[in-house]
Design an enzyme around this catalytic site. Sequence first.
Site, PDB file in Angstrom:
ATOM      1  N   THR A 165      16.298  -7.284   4.135  1.00 41.80           N
ATOM      2  CA  THR A 165      17.018  -8.385   4.786  1.00 41.80           C
ATOM      3  C   THR A 165      16.358  -9.731   4.552  1.00 41.80           C
ATOM      4  OG1 THR A 165      17.834  -6.907   6.517  1.00 41.80           O
ATOM      5  CG2 THR A 165      17.850  -9.244   7.018  1.00 41.80           C
ATOM      6  N   ASP A 167      18.132  -2.702  -0.745  1.00 43.95           N
ATOM      7  CA  ASP A 167      18.265  -2.483   0.685  1.00 43.95           C
ATOM      8  C   ASP A 167      17.358  -1.301   0.981  1.00 43.95           C
ATOM      9  OD1 ASP A 167      19.357  -0.985   3.057  1.00 43.95           O
ATOM     10  OD2 ASP A 167      20.664  -2.742   3.129  1.00 43.95           O
ATOM     11  N   SER A 168      16.563  -1.370   2.058  1.00 43.93           N
ATOM     12  CA  SER A 168      15.547  -0.338   2.245  1.00 43.93           C
ATOM     13  C   SER A 168      16.139   1.035   2.517  1.00 43.93           C
ATOM     14  CB  SER A 168      14.585  -0.717   3.371  1.00 43.93           C
ATOM     15  OG  SER A 168      15.158  -0.537   4.640  1.00 43.93           O
ATOM     16  N   SER A 169      17.419   1.126   2.858  1.00 41.11           N
ATOM     17  CA  SER A 169      18.032   2.441   3.049  1.00 41.11           C
ATOM     18  C   SER A 169      18.156   3.191   1.728  1.00 41.11           C
ATOM     19  CB  SER A 169      19.408   2.306   3.704  1.00 41.11           C
ATOM     20  OG  SER A 169      20.288   1.550   2.887  1.00 41.11           O
ATOM     21  N   THR A 211      13.557  -3.227   6.886  1.00 39.79           N
ATOM     22  CA  THR A 211      12.975  -2.611   8.078  1.00 39.79           C
ATOM     23  C   THR A 211      13.328  -1.133   8.244  1.00 39.79           C
ATOM     24  OG1 THR A 211      14.857  -3.343   9.442  1.00 39.79           O
ATOM     25  CG2 THR A 211      12.937  -4.804   9.308  1.00 39.79           C
ATOM     26  N   ASP A 212      14.467  -0.701   7.741  1.00 42.05           N
ATOM     27  CA  ASP A 212      14.953   0.641   8.067  1.00 42.05           C
ATOM     28  C   ASP A 212      13.998   1.752   7.638  1.00 42.05           C
ATOM     29  OD1 ASP A 212      17.178  -0.387   9.280  1.00 42.05           O
ATOM     30  OD2 ASP A 212      18.550   0.037   7.623  1.00 42.05           O
ATOM     31  N   THR A 272       6.578   2.864  14.057  1.00 43.03           N
ATOM     32  CA  THR A 272       7.964   3.295  13.897  1.00 43.03           C
ATOM     33  C   THR A 272       8.884   2.158  14.302  1.00 43.03           C
ATOM     34  OG1 THR A 272       9.514   5.101  14.386  1.00 43.03           O
ATOM     35  CG2 THR A 272       8.219   4.255  16.224  1.00 43.03           C
ATOM     36  N   GLN A 301       9.500  14.842  19.889  1.00 43.25           N
ATOM     37  CA  GLN A 301      10.579  13.862  19.851  1.00 43.25           C
ATOM     38  C   GLN A 301      10.248  12.639  20.697  1.00 43.25           C
ATOM     39  OE1 GLN A 301      14.210  15.831  21.038  1.00 43.25           O
ATOM     40  NE2 GLN A 301      14.055  17.391  19.446  1.00 43.25           N
ATOM     41  N   CYS A 302       9.242  12.749  21.561  1.00 43.24           N
ATOM     42  CA  CYS A 302       8.854  11.623  22.413  1.00 43.24           C
ATOM     43  C   CYS A 302       8.090  10.577  21.594  1.00 43.24           C
ATOM     44  CB  CYS A 302       7.967  12.089  23.559  1.00 43.24           C
ATOM     45  SG  CYS A 302       8.726  13.312  24.643  1.00 43.24           S
TER      46      CYS A 302
END
Length: 351
Positions: free
Chosen positions: A23, A67-69, A99-100, A176, A288-289
């Site tokens: 971005t 694009d980072s994706s 950022t992704d 993250t 997952q936390c």
Amino acid sequence: MSGALSNADARRPHILIIYTGGTIGMIESAETGALEPFDFDHLIDNVPKIKMLDYDIENFQFETPLDSSTMTPDHWVEIAKVIDDNYNLFDGFVVLHGTDTMAYTASALSFMLQNLRKPVVITGSQLPIGEVRTDGEENLITALQVAAARDVDGSPMVQEVAILFENYLWRGNRSTKHSSDNFNAFKSSNYPRLAKIGLGISYRKEALWRTIGDVPLIAQYGLDTNVMYLDLFPGITEKVVRHQLSAPGLKGVVMKTFGAGNGPTTGWFIDAVKEAVDRGVVIVNVSQCDNGMVNPTRYQTGTALNRAGVISGHDLTSEAAITKLMFLFGQGLTAEEVKTGMEQPIAGEMD
């Protein structure tokens, strides 16, 4: 990139910007209104304050900004090779990135760049750098300052892969992305900030990584992508679990479990997991936390996974866990060697 610096210029910080896209370098399409990657010259033209830093800045640009994706392990290899090839020519490196997938790239590079003693600062923005309210200008300038910062003994202040975003500098393999619209888009729930950015840059020296011994940088490019996530949820079926764990060529799984490392205790689930482990699949248990760590013996459900051969991911982020599996298998290690490696820190990614 231009040639060598003169002796007169050698005292100035010499920083290499590696522009991958994202971005920060995008511009709005006049036809569709969608954001599209532009080029490095556009980005620099929109940050005239860079000249006020009095640094010698050069750049390497991906042939096609991404694009980072669309970032892949092959792109991580390209970034690592640029750093390795130019390691002795520059004081620090700034990687501009979307950022992704930034936390994945930061984690992978931290494993690939062994014995790193110079800063690799990854940054980007939530708004394109040409926008009036962009966060990209401040992030880029601050990242350059971090890359140029020296300790009192003259050594680089930061000697690791880090993510710089808005008010904080984080260890890359502990970070993250937690927000898709806040300027403070990243966090590190299980490791303190490396620096706080305010009127100045306040470093937390006790949190900074230091390589032990006088050893050279070793860039290791092997990455094996025969890995996957298995994200548990109430109601997950035997058919789904067995199908995923029997994927052809599968070598490693990051199992995202509940709480402190818990999962179903039904017979079919534990049997399916144990059968995969017995076939040589390395299964790593991560929570997952966002905050906390896996404690495989705290509850009966976690103990059952442990007995089935699932190894603890401790407090690894899911991004660090999956890229570490890729890295270890990419070195040609056996499943047992990978298990051992997953429970030992490589670059400060776990306690």
